[in-house]
Design a protein around this motif. Structure first.
Motif, PDB file in Angstrom:
ATOM      1  N   ASP A   1       0.858  -1.178   0.000  1.00  0.00           N
ATOM      2  CA  ASP A   1       0.000   0.000   0.000  1.00  0.00           C
ATOM      3  C   ASP A   1       0.903   1.239   0.000  1.00  0.00           C
ATOM      4  N   LYS A   2       0.308   2.405   0.030  1.00  0.00           N
ATOM      5  CA  LYS A   2       1.093   3.644  -0.057  1.00  0.00           C
ATOM      6  C   LYS A   2       2.175   3.709   1.018  1.00  0.00           C
TER       7      LYS A   2
ATOM      8  N   LYS B   1       4.491   8.284  -3.466  1.00  0.00           N
ATOM      9  CA  LYS B   1       3.584   9.068  -2.630  1.00  0.00           C
ATOM     10  C   LYS B   1       2.220   9.224  -3.308  1.00  0.00           C
ATOM     11  N   ASN B   2       2.218   9.210  -4.643  1.00  0.00           N
ATOM     12  CA  ASN B   2       0.975   9.329  -5.409  1.00  0.00           C
ATOM     13  C   ASN B   2       0.288   7.992  -5.642  1.00  0.00           C
TER      14      ASN B   2
ATOM     15  N   ASN C   1      -1.480   4.466  -4.759  1.00  0.00           N
ATOM     16  CA  ASN C   1      -2.237   3.791  -3.704  1.00  0.00           C
ATOM     17  C   ASN C   1      -1.745   2.367  -3.485  1.00  0.00           C
TER      18      ASN C   1
END
Length: 335
Positions: free
Chosen positions: A142-143, A197-198, A200
């Motif tokens: 995940d992020k 960071k962008n 998901n």
């Protein structure tokens, strides 16, 4: 899956002896629905002519000739021209396995991932290879986990060239607050920090599809330049500032450790004395203001900082002995 368009961006600068092998590996991809955007970044040798000949052989190759602006500028130029739903990057002196982009896209779709990445092989001038890592494991991130794995650097390579990105998460790179287009080295880590960071979801498959070539004339092995000292510090300071603004208490210790390691490296180098002195003073301030004790969880790094600041010559001897015993200082030596 066959109707999803991939754009592969290839920055090229003075690599006429290597760019052909790179383009051959891309032309032979088992996944055919792609465009190959080759950005000739002001080459002064025959690189541009080689690219044009390949463009005549395969209509999927699009050529952009521009003034020299560095690899980041070349990549961003390619991003702006890309028409694919996904974007990949390949350095013009490297090459890839025929099924690399098929596997990356397949994983991206299967796991609904914004970033799909893989392992790689480092190829030395004598032909031997180091594998990073080839275990075959698959990791869904995940992020939070993606950023943490990237910044730790245990198995997620900070390079752009072994990854496939959704165009939607990278197309606005120039607008990112922590981006600095002047950086010439370690720009991959900064770009990837912005991209992860962008994202998901990211998916990592540890198969070594990418061949990273070490050669004497490449940026990573060429003679020492001042920016090779200053840029890595600038990158980690930009990331550290961004994380502080976001009040991210999980990532901060990881980035702080990287920051200390870079300062240690600068403080111990012999070519730019002013930078070495400034780095040592920064480390000393970290000790005095208590940050080293509060923010750094690694006993090893704490001892390294204390050694550099207060016992530099002893630390230097210990380091040289360690490098001699392990052979680590000679591992990437290009003769």
């Amino acid at each position: 899956m066959d109707n999803i368009y991939i754009s592969i961006i290839v920055p090229a600068y003075n690599i006429e002896n290597y760019i052909g092998r790179c383009l051959e590996s891309l032309i032979r991809q088992t996944y055919k629905f792609l465009e190959i955007i080759v950005v000739d970044d002001g080459s002064t040798d025959g690189t541009g002519n080689v690219i044009e000949k390949y463009a005549l052989k395969d209509k999927r190759i699009r050529v952009i000739h521009k003034e020299n602006g560095g690899v980041s500028d070349a990549r961003i130029t390619g991003i702006k021209r890309a028409r694919g739903e996904y974007i990949g990057f390949v350095d013009g002196d490297d090459y890839v396995e025929p099924d690399m982009f098929y596997h990356l896209l397949q994983n991206a779709i299967r796991f609904q991932a914004d970033i799909s990445h893989c392992g790689y092989k480092m190829v030395f001038p004598d032909g031997h290879e180091d594998f990073y890592y080839g275990t075959g494991k698959v990791v869904r991130q995940d992020k939070r986990q993606g950023l943490e794995d990237l910044l730790r650097g245990d198995y997620v390579e900070p390079g752009l060239w072994n990854k496939l990105y959704k165009t939607s998460i990278i197309s606005s790179i120039s607008d990112a607050q922590c981006w600095d287009s002047r950086i010439k080295i370690n720009e991959d880590l900064l770009m990837n920090y912005i991209f992860f960071k962008n994202a998901n979801i990211s998916i990592y498959e540890d198969k070594t599809f990418y061949h990273y070539i070490l050669r004497k004339e490449s940026a990573s092995t060429s003679k020492k330049q001042h920016y090779k000292i200053t840029d890595p510090l600038r990158v980690i300071e930009l990331i550290r500032c961004d994380i502080e603004n976001e009040k991210d208490n999980i990532l901060m210790p990881i980035v702080y450790s990287r920051y200390l390691r870079i300062l240690i490296s600068i403080a111990m180098q012999n070519d730019w004395k002013k930078d070495a002195i400034e780095a040592k003073e920064k480390l000393k301030r970290e000790i005095i203001n208590g940050n080293l004790l509060k923010e750094c969880s690694s006993i090893k790094i704490k001892l390294m900082v204390l050694g550099v600041v207060y016992f530099r010559e002893i630390y230097k001897c210990v380091r040289l002995f360690y490098e001699k015993v392990t052979g680590i200082s000679r591992k990437f030596e290009i003769k």
